[in-house]
Each structure stands twice: as structure tokens, then as C-alpha cells.
Design a protein around this motif. Structure first.
Motif, PDB file in Angstrom:
ATOM      1  N   VAL A 144      35.090  42.831  36.389  1.00  0.00           N
ATOM      2  CA  VAL A 144      35.901  41.633  36.141  1.00  0.00           C
ATOM      3  C   VAL A 144      37.132  42.028  35.332  1.00  0.00           C
ATOM      4  CG1 VAL A 144      35.997  39.455  34.849  1.00  0.00           C
ATOM      5  CG2 VAL A 144      34.014  39.970  36.284  1.00  0.00           C
ATOM      6  N   ALA A 145      38.328  41.819  35.883  1.00  0.00           N
ATOM      7  CA  ALA A 145      39.570  42.133  35.166  1.00  0.00           C
ATOM      8  C   ALA A 145      40.248  40.868  34.663  1.00  0.00           C
ATOM      9  CB  ALA A 145      40.519  42.897  36.081  1.00  0.00           C
ATOM     10  N   VAL A 146      40.059  39.771  35.389  1.00  0.00           N
ATOM     11  CA  VAL A 146      40.700  38.501  35.047  1.00  0.00           C
ATOM     12  C   VAL A 146      39.629  37.419  34.970  1.00  0.00           C
ATOM     13  CG1 VAL A 146      42.367  36.744  35.775  1.00  0.00           C
ATOM     14  CG2 VAL A 146      42.836  39.162  36.232  1.00  0.00           C
ATOM     15  N   VAL A 147      39.718  36.606  33.914  1.00  0.00           N
ATOM     16  CA  VAL A 147      38.769  35.511  33.740  1.00  0.00           C
ATOM     17  C   VAL A 147      39.537  34.200  33.829  1.00  0.00           C
ATOM     18  CG1 VAL A 147      37.197  34.386  32.111  1.00  0.00           C
ATOM     19  CG2 VAL A 147      37.285  36.900  32.239  1.00  0.00           C
ATOM     20  N   VAL A 148      39.147  33.340  34.751  1.00  0.00           N
ATOM     21  CA  VAL A 148      39.711  31.997  34.784  1.00  0.00           C
ATOM     22  C   VAL A 148      38.714  31.101  34.046  1.00  0.00           C
ATOM     23  CG1 VAL A 148      40.483  30.065  36.195  1.00  0.00           C
ATOM     24  CG2 VAL A 148      40.903  32.410  36.961  1.00  0.00           C
ATOM     25  N   ASN A 149      39.107  30.652  32.853  1.00  0.00           N
ATOM     26  CA  ASN A 149      38.185  29.853  32.043  1.00  0.00           C
ATOM     27  C   ASN A 149      38.461  28.375  32.282  1.00  0.00           C
ATOM     28  OD1 ASN A 149      36.569  28.594  30.178  1.00  0.00           O
ATOM     29  ND2 ASN A 149      37.008  30.050  28.524  1.00  0.00           N
ATOM     30  N   GLY A 150      37.663  27.781  33.163  1.00  0.00           N
ATOM     31  CA  GLY A 150      37.791  26.359  33.483  1.00  0.00           C
ATOM     32  C   GLY A 150      36.635  25.546  32.939  1.00  0.00           C
ATOM     33  N   GLY A 196      33.471  26.681  26.047  1.00  0.00           N
ATOM     34  CA  GLY A 196      34.254  27.768  26.622  1.00  0.00           C
ATOM     35  C   GLY A 196      34.711  28.819  25.628  1.00  0.00           C
ATOM     36  N   LEU A 197      34.505  28.563  24.321  1.00  0.00           N
ATOM     37  CA  LEU A 197      35.101  29.437  23.297  1.00  0.00           C
ATOM     38  C   LEU A 197      34.568  30.873  23.319  1.00  0.00           C
ATOM     39  CD1 LEU A 197      36.810  30.040  20.770  1.00  0.00           C
ATOM     40  CD2 LEU A 197      35.002  28.999  19.390  1.00  0.00           C
ATOM     41  N   GLU A 198      33.242  31.012  23.334  1.00  0.00           N
ATOM     42  CA  GLU A 198      32.671  32.364  23.229  1.00  0.00           C
ATOM     43  C   GLU A 198      33.118  33.265  24.367  1.00  0.00           C
ATOM     44  OE1 GLU A 198      28.465  33.110  21.663  1.00  0.00           O
ATOM     45  OE2 GLU A 198      28.597  30.921  21.841  1.00  0.00           O
ATOM     46  N   ALA A 199      33.214  32.702  25.561  1.00  0.00           N
ATOM     47  CA  ALA A 199      33.635  33.497  26.720  1.00  0.00           C
ATOM     48  C   ALA A 199      35.092  33.938  26.571  1.00  0.00           C
ATOM     49  CB  ALA A 199      33.443  32.699  28.002  1.00  0.00           C
ATOM     50  N   THR A 200      35.942  33.039  26.040  1.00  0.00           N
ATOM     51  CA  THR A 200      37.342  33.414  25.802  1.00  0.00           C
ATOM     52  C   THR A 200      37.416  34.587  24.835  1.00  0.00           C
ATOM     53  OG1 THR A 200      38.148  31.161  26.186  1.00  0.00           O
ATOM     54  CG2 THR A 200      39.553  32.591  24.861  1.00  0.00           C
ATOM     55  N   ARG A 208      42.361  39.867  30.932  1.00  0.00           N
ATOM     56  CA  ARG A 208      43.276  38.736  31.015  1.00  0.00           C
ATOM     57  C   ARG A 208      42.465  37.450  31.124  1.00  0.00           C
ATOM     58  NH1 ARG A 208      48.347  37.924  34.994  1.00  0.00           N
ATOM     59  NH2 ARG A 208      48.978  39.655  33.658  1.00  0.00           N
ATOM     60  N   VAL A 209      42.820  36.472  30.280  1.00  0.00           N
ATOM     61  CA  VAL A 209      42.185  35.164  30.385  1.00  0.00           C
ATOM     62  C   VAL A 209      43.218  34.160  30.868  1.00  0.00           C
ATOM     63  CG1 VAL A 209      40.973  33.314  29.177  1.00  0.00           C
ATOM     64  CG2 VAL A 209      40.561  35.694  28.520  1.00  0.00           C
ATOM     65  N   ALA A 210      43.007  33.647  32.075  1.00  0.00           N
ATOM     66  CA  ALA A 210      43.801  32.528  32.575  1.00  0.00           C
ATOM     67  C   ALA A 210      43.135  31.285  31.992  1.00  0.00           C
ATOM     68  CB  ALA A 210      43.777  32.508  34.103  1.00  0.00           C
ATOM     69  N   LEU A 211      43.763  30.739  30.949  1.00  0.00           N
ATOM     70  CA  LEU A 211      43.054  29.779  30.091  1.00  0.00           C
ATOM     71  C   LEU A 211      43.360  28.330  30.461  1.00  0.00           C
ATOM     72  CD1 LEU A 211      41.168  29.688  27.564  1.00  0.00           C
ATOM     73  CD2 LEU A 211      43.236  29.326  26.216  1.00  0.00           C
ATOM     74  N   ALA A 212      42.336  27.681  31.032  1.00  0.00           N
ATOM     75  CA  ALA A 212      42.429  26.232  31.236  1.00  0.00           C
ATOM     76  C   ALA A 212      41.641  25.518  30.149  1.00  0.00           C
ATOM     77  CB  ALA A 212      41.893  25.851  32.611  1.00  0.00           C
TER      78      ALA A 212
END
Ligand code: MG
Length: 373
Positions: free
Chosen positions: A81-87, A93-97, A106-110
Motif C-alpha cells: 500500500v503506497a496511498v491511503v484514501v481515508n474515507g 479514522g485518526l489512528e489509520a491516518t 501518502r494519505v488522501a484525506l477525506a
């Protein structure tokens, strides 16, 4: 080489939109991990369609899948996993960020709540681990896009646009008695239930002011919000020379998601509806009616107070919104619950995960007491 993407909250509005965007670019990206809170049937169909190496379901047991809240961190920690889309919706969602940023991803943060609750911790995780946050929130994506190519920090002010929600023309008495269906009937955006209610109270815009403070390093006197009912201009940035840039387009989350995935590049994509100024029609702007939408001013005040105040604001809001969606309190009570929690809180620095978690737990418990549960 194809980039592995983890989609957290894959069955929600951001998650399903992300999968739609990813499936248009199969050579560039692949789905490496999927997690969802519930909706096992939907997740099963997604897993069959995208064949990720990891599937996590938070709320129930499932054969061959990871389960429980730990599965989010497990998903983002995978080497493919290189990019995480946090939806993910809310504090969950905090711990995963944090884990993704510490792991240099990279976190694509929603999940704006990550930044609101623990902006300092999120920044610390990014600089310690080399991870990167690219906002998916449409307003912050707009600002990010306006700032691309600026070599120095020359911006002086951010103006977030707000649709005003479904009640922007209603008087205060009518707003206070709005029903769940009224609140979920957003005029310009199709979104999940929690954010739709936040948009109706304007708590969402307060969360976004705090998000902008942490993302762009601006003081609260440099961020403001303006109601723009057409949702065509997604935000403005003013520079030190007085020049103002804006990013615009028809409201559609596919574009901010795609930009967060490909930044600093842009990828050709025919799936996004092309802009047409005539079809967009006249663009209008109005001040935020803080007297009718007190949750907005309360959130900005919590942001200015700093420390654990934004975490308490966020938690109290989540509890009050859930109670409203369960039809236990009227719409007009949401801000009152938040205010009582903030008034009772002892604010301390938000410099440890435990401190933030404590403020979040305390605010939830206090909001429940206020609600009489
Ligand atoms: Mg937004």
C-alpha cells in the motif's frame, strides 16, 4: 508500476467514488486493501470486483477477512500500500491516518476529523515518517490546487466557500425544527448522512476552518467562510500582493479524489463532467448567518481555544448528530449539546495520542449525560 491504494471506508460515499475513479485508471493504480465498517454485502461485491490482497470489516466477523477496529491500521501498514484514501467517518479514522503517515505513505484525506482532533499529532507523524497529506475535502483540494507552483509561502488569507446547506434561506425558528429528511436533502452535494447533517448545521464548515488551519499553517484570523449556494467555486486563496485565486467546477468529489491520488501530476480523465460557465449560471455569495447556525461559531471558537478543544467539539458533534439521526433530539438542539460540552471541558494541550483520546472519550460521555442517556 501500478500504485497500490488502500481504500478505508470503501462502502461509503468517498469509498465508492474512489473505486469508481480507480477503475478508470487500471494501469496506474490497483486496489491493494479495502476496509469498511459494515455493509458486508457491498464489501463482498467490492472484494470480488477488485481482488485486493487485504479486506477488513470492522463491525462483524467474516471468514478470511480481518475484523475489528485494528484492521484499518493493518490495512495501511501493508508494504504493497503506497496511498491511503481515508474515507472513514469521524474520530475512528485518526489512528489509520497517523499509522500511514508514520509509515511514510501518502494519505488522501477525506477524514477531516483526523486533523481537527489531533492536528499537531498528524503533522508530527508526517514529519517523523515522511508521509504526506493531500486533502480530499473539495475546499481544501481547491486551495491545494491554487497553491501548486507557488515557490514560497506567499498566501495571506483563505476563504472557504460553503453551500449553506439545505436551510440557507430558512429562518431560525424553522431551522430549529428541521427533520432528518430535511437535513439529509442537500441541495448541491450527495454525501453520507453524518456529513450531510454537518453541512446543514454548518459544523462541517467549522471543521473545515480547523482543517485549513492545520493543513496550511494559517491563523484563525486568516481563514473565513462565505456562503456560495451554487457550490461552483470550491474556495479562494488571497496572496500577499492582493491577487486572489480560486478553483472551480461542477460539484463532484471525483476530481479532488483523483488530484489527491496523482498530485503533483494531473491525469487525463474523461469521467469528470466538463465545466460550462453558462450552465453554471450566476454565482452568488452571502455571509454565514452565525445566529441561525451557532454550531459554526462554536467550532471556530474551539479552534481558537486550541489544545483538546477541537477534539471535544468534534466528539460532542458526533454524539449530537447521531442522536438527531436517531430522532432523539430536534435539529436545533445539536449546537446546544456541543456548547454544553465545550463549556464544561478543561482544555489541555493536544500533544499526545492519549490526551486526545481522553478528550474525545470525555466529550462523548459528557454529551451523553447532557442528552440524558
Ligand atoms: Mg468540504
Amino acid at each position: 508500476m501500478s500504485i497500490g491504494v488502500a481504500v478505508l471506508g470503501s462502502t461509503g460515499s468517498i469509498g465508492t467514488t474512489t473505486l469508481k475513479v480507480l477503475s478508470r485508471h487500471p494501469g496506474r493504480f490497483h486496489v491493494a486493501a479495502l476496509t469498511a465498517f459494515g455493509q458486508k454485502d457491498v464489501l463482498e461485491a467490492q472484494a470480488a470486483a477488485y481482488r485486493p490482497g487485504f479486506v477488513g470489516l470492522v463491525s462483524q466477523a467474516a471468514n478470511g477477512w480481518a475484523t475489528g477496529s485494528d484492521c484499518l491500521v493493518e490495512a495501511v501498514s501493508r508494504p504493497d500500500v503506497a496511498v491511503v484514501v481515508n474515507g472513514v467517518v469521524g474520530a475512528a479514522g485518526l489512528e489509520a491516518t497517523l499509522a500511514a503517515l508514520y509509515a511514510g505513505k501518502r494519505v488522501a484525506l477525506a477524514n477531516k476529523e483526523s486533523l481537527v482532533m489531533a492536528g499537531e499529532l498528524v503533522q508530527r507523524a508526517a514529519s517523523a515518517g515522511g508521509g504526506q497529506i493531500i486533502p480530499v475535502d473539495s475546499e481544501h483540494s481547491a486551495i491545494y490546487q491554487c497553491l501548486a507552483g507557488e515557490h514560497e509561502r506567499t498566501y495571506s488569507r483563505i476563504i472557504l466557500t460553503a453551500s449553506g446547506g439545505p436551510f440557507h434561506r430558512w429562518d431560525a425558528a424553522r431551522v430549529s425544527l428541521a427533520t432528518v429528511n430535511d437535513a439529509l436533502n442537500h441541495p448541491t452535494w450527495r454525501m453520507g448522512r453524518k456529513i450531510s447533517v454537518d453541512s446543514a448545521t454548518l459544523a462541517n464548515k467549522a471543521l473545515e476552518v480547523i482543517e485549513a488551519h492545520f493543513l496550511f499553517g494559517v491563523g484563525y484570523d486568516q481563514v473565513s467562510a462565505v456562503v456560495h449556494p451554487q457550490s461552483i467555486i470550491h474556495s479562494f486563496v488571497e496572496f500577499v500582493d492582493g491577487s486572489v485565486l480560486a478553483q472551480l467546477g461542477f460539484p463532484n468529489m471525483e476530481l479532488p479524489i483523483l488530484y489527491a491520488l496523482t498530485y503533483p501530476e494531473r491525469l487525463a480523465d474523461d469521467g469528470v463532467t466538463r465545466f460550462d460557465p453558462v450552465a453554471a449560471g450566476p454565482l452568488t455569495f452571502e455571509p454565514v448567518r452565525e445566529d441561525v447556525f451557532p454550531a459554526f461559531a462554536l467550532g471556530v471558537r474551539a479552534g481558537k481555544a486550541g489544545g483538546t478543544a477541537p477534539a471535544a467539539y468534534n466528539a460532542a458533534n458526533e454524539v449530537a448528530v447521531a442522536a438527531f439521526l436517531e430522532r432523539r433530539i430536534p435539529f436545533g438542539r445539536i449546537a446546544g449539546v456541543i456548547e454544553e460540552v465545550l463549556t464544561a471541558q478543561t482544555v489541555v494541550p493536544a500533544d499526545s495520542f492519549e490526551g486526545v483520546r481522553f478528550a474525545d472519550d470525555w466529550a462523548r460521555a459528557h454529551a451523553a449525560r447532557v442528552l440524558g442517556a
